[in-house]
Structure formats: structure tokens, C-alpha cells
Enzyme design. Structure first.
Site, PDB file in Angstrom:
ATOM      1  N   VAL A 183       0.812  -1.228   0.000  1.00 35.63           N
ATOM      2  CA  VAL A 183       0.000   0.000   0.000  1.00 35.63           C
ATOM      3  C   VAL A 183       0.843   1.275   0.000  1.00 35.63           C
ATOM      4  CG1 VAL A 183      -2.026  -1.070   1.072  1.00 35.63           C
ATOM      5  CG2 VAL A 183      -0.278   0.011   2.531  1.00 35.63           C
ATOM      6  N   TYR A 194       3.634   5.086  15.540  1.00 36.78           N
ATOM      7  CA  TYR A 194       2.384   4.366  15.266  1.00 36.78           C
ATOM      8  C   TYR A 194       1.177   5.229  15.652  1.00 36.78           C
ATOM      9  CZ  TYR A 194      -1.010   0.516  15.597  1.00 36.78           C
ATOM     10  OH  TYR A 194      -2.104  -0.295  15.444  1.00 36.78           O
ATOM     11  N   SER A 222       0.649   8.054  13.247  1.00 35.39           N
ATOM     12  CA  SER A 222       0.116   7.585  11.955  1.00 35.39           C
ATOM     13  C   SER A 222      -1.379   7.302  12.066  1.00 35.39           C
ATOM     14  CB  SER A 222       0.870   6.333  11.484  1.00 35.39           C
ATOM     15  OG  SER A 222       0.502   5.181  12.235  1.00 35.39           O
ATOM     16  N   LYS A 223      -1.798   6.770  13.205  1.00 36.57           N
ATOM     17  CA  LYS A 223      -3.213   6.428  13.374  1.00 36.57           C
ATOM     18  C   LYS A 223      -4.056   7.675  13.649  1.00 36.57           C
ATOM     19  CE  LYS A 223      -2.826   1.995  12.728  1.00 36.57           C
ATOM     20  NZ  LYS A 223      -3.447   1.338  11.567  1.00 36.57           N
ATOM     21  N   SER A 229      -6.613   3.098  15.718  1.00 41.93           N
ATOM     22  CA  SER A 229      -6.184   2.249  16.835  1.00 41.93           C
ATOM     23  C   SER A 229      -6.587   2.926  18.134  1.00 41.93           C
ATOM     24  CB  SER A 229      -4.662   2.086  16.791  1.00 41.93           C
ATOM     25  OG  SER A 229      -4.183   1.620  18.032  1.00 41.93           O
TER      26      SER A 229
HETATM   27  P1  NAP Z   1      -1.209  -8.297  11.208  1.00 42.71           P
HETATM   28  O1  NAP Z   1      -1.753  -9.622  11.610  1.00 42.71           O
HETATM   29  O2  NAP Z   1       0.252  -8.075  11.260  1.00 42.71           O
HETATM   30  O3  NAP Z   1      -1.781  -7.939   9.762  1.00 42.71           O
HETATM   31  C1  NAP Z   1      -1.314  -6.828   9.051  1.00 42.71           C
HETATM   32  C2  NAP Z   1      -1.175  -7.246   7.591  1.00 42.71           C
HETATM   33  O4  NAP Z   1      -0.770  -6.096   6.845  1.00 42.71           O
HETATM   34  C3  NAP Z   1      -0.088  -8.308   7.421  1.00 42.71           C
HETATM   35  O5  NAP Z   1      -0.513  -9.316   6.547  1.00 42.71           O
HETATM   36  C4  NAP Z   1       1.048  -7.509   6.847  1.00 42.71           C
HETATM   37  O6  NAP Z   1       1.922  -8.269   6.051  1.00 42.71           O
HETATM   38  C5  NAP Z   1       0.294  -6.515   5.991  1.00 42.71           C
HETATM   39  N1  NAP Z   1       1.135  -5.406   5.585  1.00 42.71           N
HETATM   40  C6  NAP Z   1       2.205  -4.877   6.211  1.00 42.71           C
HETATM   41  N2  NAP Z   1       2.745  -3.899   5.454  1.00 42.71           N
HETATM   42  C7  NAP Z   1       2.009  -3.823   4.340  1.00 42.71           C
HETATM   43  C8  NAP Z   1       2.075  -3.012   3.169  1.00 42.71           C
HETATM   44  N3  NAP Z   1       3.057  -2.108   2.998  1.00 42.71           N
HETATM   45  N4  NAP Z   1       1.143  -3.194   2.219  1.00 42.71           N
HETATM   46  C9  NAP Z   1       0.172  -4.117   2.349  1.00 42.71           C
HETATM   47  N5  NAP Z   1       0.079  -4.936   3.414  1.00 42.71           N
HETATM   48  C10 NAP Z   1       0.978  -4.774   4.402  1.00 42.71           C
HETATM   49  O7  NAP Z   1      -1.815  -7.153  12.110  1.00 42.71           O
HETATM   50  P2  NAP Z   1      -3.302  -6.857  12.629  1.00 42.71           P
HETATM   51  O8  NAP Z   1      -3.202  -6.813  14.096  1.00 42.71           O
HETATM   52  O9  NAP Z   1      -4.290  -7.704  11.970  1.00 42.71           O
HETATM   53  O10 NAP Z   1      -3.430  -5.342  12.151  1.00 42.71           O
HETATM   54  C11 NAP Z   1      -4.350  -4.929  11.157  1.00 42.71           C
HETATM   55  C12 NAP Z   1      -4.607  -3.443  11.352  1.00 42.71           C
HETATM   56  O11 NAP Z   1      -5.213  -3.245  12.625  1.00 42.71           O
HETATM   57  C13 NAP Z   1      -3.343  -2.589  11.348  1.00 42.71           C
HETATM   58  O12 NAP Z   1      -3.613  -1.371  10.673  1.00 42.71           O
HETATM   59  C14 NAP Z   1      -3.098  -2.335  12.829  1.00 42.71           C
HETATM   60  O13 NAP Z   1      -2.391  -1.149  13.047  1.00 42.71           O
HETATM   61  C15 NAP Z   1      -4.522  -2.249  13.329  1.00 42.71           C
HETATM   62  N6  NAP Z   1      -4.688  -2.467  14.760  1.00 42.71           N
HETATM   63  C16 NAP Z   1      -4.322  -3.655  15.321  1.00 42.71           C
HETATM   64  C17 NAP Z   1      -4.510  -3.838  16.690  1.00 42.71           C
HETATM   65  C18 NAP Z   1      -4.143  -5.121  17.400  1.00 42.71           C
HETATM   66  O14 NAP Z   1      -4.164  -5.152  18.641  1.00 42.71           O
HETATM   67  N7  NAP Z   1      -3.813  -6.183  16.692  1.00 42.71           N
HETATM   68  C19 NAP Z   1      -5.062  -2.813  17.458  1.00 42.71           C
HETATM   69  C20 NAP Z   1      -5.410  -1.626  16.844  1.00 42.71           C
HETATM   70  C21 NAP Z   1      -5.221  -1.462  15.484  1.00 42.71           C
HETATM   71  P3  NAP Z   1       3.261  -8.842   6.747  1.00 42.71           P
HETATM   72  O15 NAP Z   1       2.799  -9.734   7.864  1.00 42.71           O
HETATM   73  O16 NAP Z   1       3.930  -9.574   5.622  1.00 42.71           O
HETATM   74  O17 NAP Z   1       4.017  -7.645   7.250  1.00 42.71           O
END
Ligand code: NAP
Length: 269
Positions: A72, A163, A166-167, A150
Site C-alpha cells: 500500500v 504508530y 500515523s493512526k 487504533s
Molecule cells: P497483522 O496480523 O500483522 O496484519 C497486518 C497485515 O498487513 C499483514 O498481513 C502484513 O503483512 C500486511 N502489511 C504490512 N505492510 C504492508 C504493506 N506495505 N502493504 C500491504 N500490506 C501490508 O496485524 P493486525 O493486528 O491484523 O493489524 C491490522 C490493522 O489493525 C493494522 O492497521 C493495525 O495497526 C490495526 N490495529 C491492530 C490492533 C491489534 O491489537 N492487533 C489494534 C489496533 C489497530 P506482513 O505480515 O507480511 O508484514
């Protein structure tokens, strides 16, 4: 004559949805939930193999999906993907910006390269996709975008400034875009999840052999569980269902909002 049944507002039949970060965690769950509701889920991820695996899991459930590798932070690639989907399927109804990364470090120590990386993916990646999709949706007279902020925007957690910033930018992008495109029938909202069990959070509790240190994770989750009136830590589906609501017609009166699926940890006005 019996009255015709009311359309189910949560159904997404015929809709085409692009999901970024669909190879893992919240993005994968969201693609699966939207597809189960009837959408064609276009699963994209920087890891094309992971996106394909998500699409395969959707096919296995008897639903519709496609997949593509997409970084992205690559503006040209984002425009190619979004415009290509609209051209191939003749429509683009839903965009879910879920791809994200995190880098840790206190403000005085943050490397500029890390700050740039986080802003490039979390903020600019969301911006590129919003811009590409909003142009198409406005011209078509409708659509729904959900961005991923987030719970980090509701506090000043030490060590994650890049982070959090950015959010916070994603939140403001969401509100500005919503204010600008509503007249074209396009809705723009964000989710601000609390702690969710995914690869992003698990990496803090990995043992040298790659397995999960359950004890360390439970200890880290304890204070958050205490802050939640429900005593809960989130699963990816908890966020996917919130996103499903926001993209569906059930939320036709909802735009510019930040929905906080977080177990009640934060209750801002
Ligand atoms: P995740 O399991 O690490 O999933 C994130 C996905 O995004 C991974 O498949 C990752 O690929 C991919 N990604 C990373 N860089 C990218 C890029 N440049 N272009 C396209 N895809 C990319 O994390 P998640 O926890 O599900 O997070 C999803 C979203 O929720 C994120 O925006 C995160 O900030 C947000 N969020 C998460 C939490 C939490 O507690 N988990 C809380 C608040 C917000 P790789 O694994 O290959 O890097």
C-alpha cells in the site's frame, strides 16, 4: 398478497470489496466476513501468498474472492489495483484499509527511517487507497470506506509515538474525506480497535523457537483486561464484524465516525 420481504441491510450481495492487509489478522477476518455476507472480497497484502491463502479459505467456504499482491505504500500500485478492480468487475463498493505496521521506540530514540516506514504504510497507504477509491465511488454515486485507526489515538502510550501519530492522521483523514464525499453518497468511517490477538501483537511474546510464550502474553494482557468492563481481549473477528456493520447499508446514516471495538477500555465522548 404477502408484503415483499424487507432487504437485509447486512447483506453485501453483488458488492465488490477491496481489503488491504488481508493476509493476516484483522484483514483476513474482514475479507472472510464480508465474503460470507455475499461480497466478492478482493484480498490484497504485501505478501501475495498470504492474500491468496485468504482467498482460498473464502473459496473453501463457498464464497467469492480474488487475490493480489499489493504494497500500500506504492502509490502507483495502489491506483493500478483499485482502478483495475473497478474495471474488471464494473464496480467498487467497499474499501477496507487494514494493512498496517508498528515500530517501537521512545520519541527521543526514534530513527527517521522507522518513522517514515510507519507513516508510509499506515497513513500514506490509507491515503493512496482512499483517494483512488473515492474518485471511483464518487463518480459512481456511492460506496463505503473503512480505515483502521487504533486505541493508540486515545492515549499517549510510551514507545509507540510513530504508530500513534500515523493512526491519529488516519482518524483525521477519515473525517475530512467523509465531509467531502458525503454529497456523492460515499461514506467514510474508521475502526479504532483495542488490543486484538494477531501476529502484530503476538510478536512481542515469541520464544526463540518461534512459539508463543502464553505466560508472557497473559501477563501483558492482564492490565488491559482489568481496564475492560468486559474483561476481554479482542479476536480479529470482533473487529471484522464492526467493519462489516460500517460498510453495510445498516450504517447508511453513519459517516465520519470512529468506532471503538475495544471491550470498553476507552469511552471518549
Ligand atoms: P497483522 O496480523 O500483522 O496484519 C497486518 C497485515 O498487513 C499483514 O498481513 C502484513 O503483512 C500486511 N502489511 C504490512 N505492510 C504492508 C504493506 N506495505 N502493504 C500491504 N500490506 C501490508 O496485524 P493486525 O493486528 O491484523 O493489524 C491490522 C490493522 O489493525 C493494522 O492497521 C493495525 O495497526 C490495526 N490495529 C491492530 C490492533 C491489534 O491489537 N492487533 C489494534 C489496533 C489497530 P506482513 O505480515 O507480511 O508484514
Amino acid at each position: 398478497m404477502p408484503a415483499a420481504p424487507l432487504p437485509l441491510p447486512y447483506r453485501l450481495d453483488e458488492r465488490v470489496a477491496v481489503v488491504t492487509g488481508a493476509g493476516s489478522g484483522i484483514g483476513r477476518a474482514t475479507a472472510q466476513v464480508l465474503a460470507a455476507a455475499g461480497a466478492l472480497a478482493v484480498c490484497t497484502d504485501v505478501d501475495g501468498g498470504a492474500a491468496e491463502a485468504t482467498a482460498k479459505s473464502i473459496h473453501a467456504g463457498g464464497h467469492r474472492a480474488a487475490s493480489a499482491a499489493l504494497d500500500v505504500s506504492d502509490r502507483a500500485a495502489v491506483f493500478d489495483l483499485v482502478e483495475g478492480v473497478a474495471a474488471e468487475y464494473g464496480r467498487l463498493d467497499v474499501l477496507c484499509n487494514i494493512a498496517g505496521i508498528i515500530r517501537t521506540g521512545e520519541v527521543v530514540d526514534v530513527e527517521e527511517a522507522d518513522l517514515d516506514a510507519v507513516l508510509d504504510v499506515n497513513f500514506k497507504g490509507t491515503f493512496h487507497a482512499c483517494q483512488a477509491a473515492a474518485r471511483i465511488m464518487c463518480a459512481a454515486g456511492g460506496g463505503s470506506i473503512v480505515n483502521t485507526a487504533s486505541g493508540a489515538v486515545d492515549s499517549a502510550t510510551p514507545g509507540i509515538m510513530s504508530y500513534s501519530v500515523s493512526k491519529a492522521a488516519v482518524v483525521q483523514l477519515t473525517r475530512n474525506l467523509a465531509a467531502e464525499v458525503g454529497r456523492h453518497g460515499v461514506r467514510v468511517n474508521a475502526v479504532a480497535p483495542g488490543l486484538v490477538r494477531t501476529a502484530m501483537t503476538a510478536r512481542h511474546y515469541l520464544l526463540p523457537d518461534g512459539s508463543l510464550d502464553e505466560e508472557a502474553r497473559a501477563a501483558a494482557e492482564k492490565p488491559l483486561r482489568r481496564m475492560s468492563p468486559l474483561g476481554l481481549i479482542g479476536d480479529p473477528e470482533d473487529i471484522a464484524y464492526a467493519i462489516h456493520y460500517l460498510v453495510s447499508d445498516a450504517a447508511r446514516f453513519v459517516t465520519g465516525q470512529i468506532l471503538r471495538p475495544n471491550g470498553g477500555v476507552a469511552m471518549p465522548w
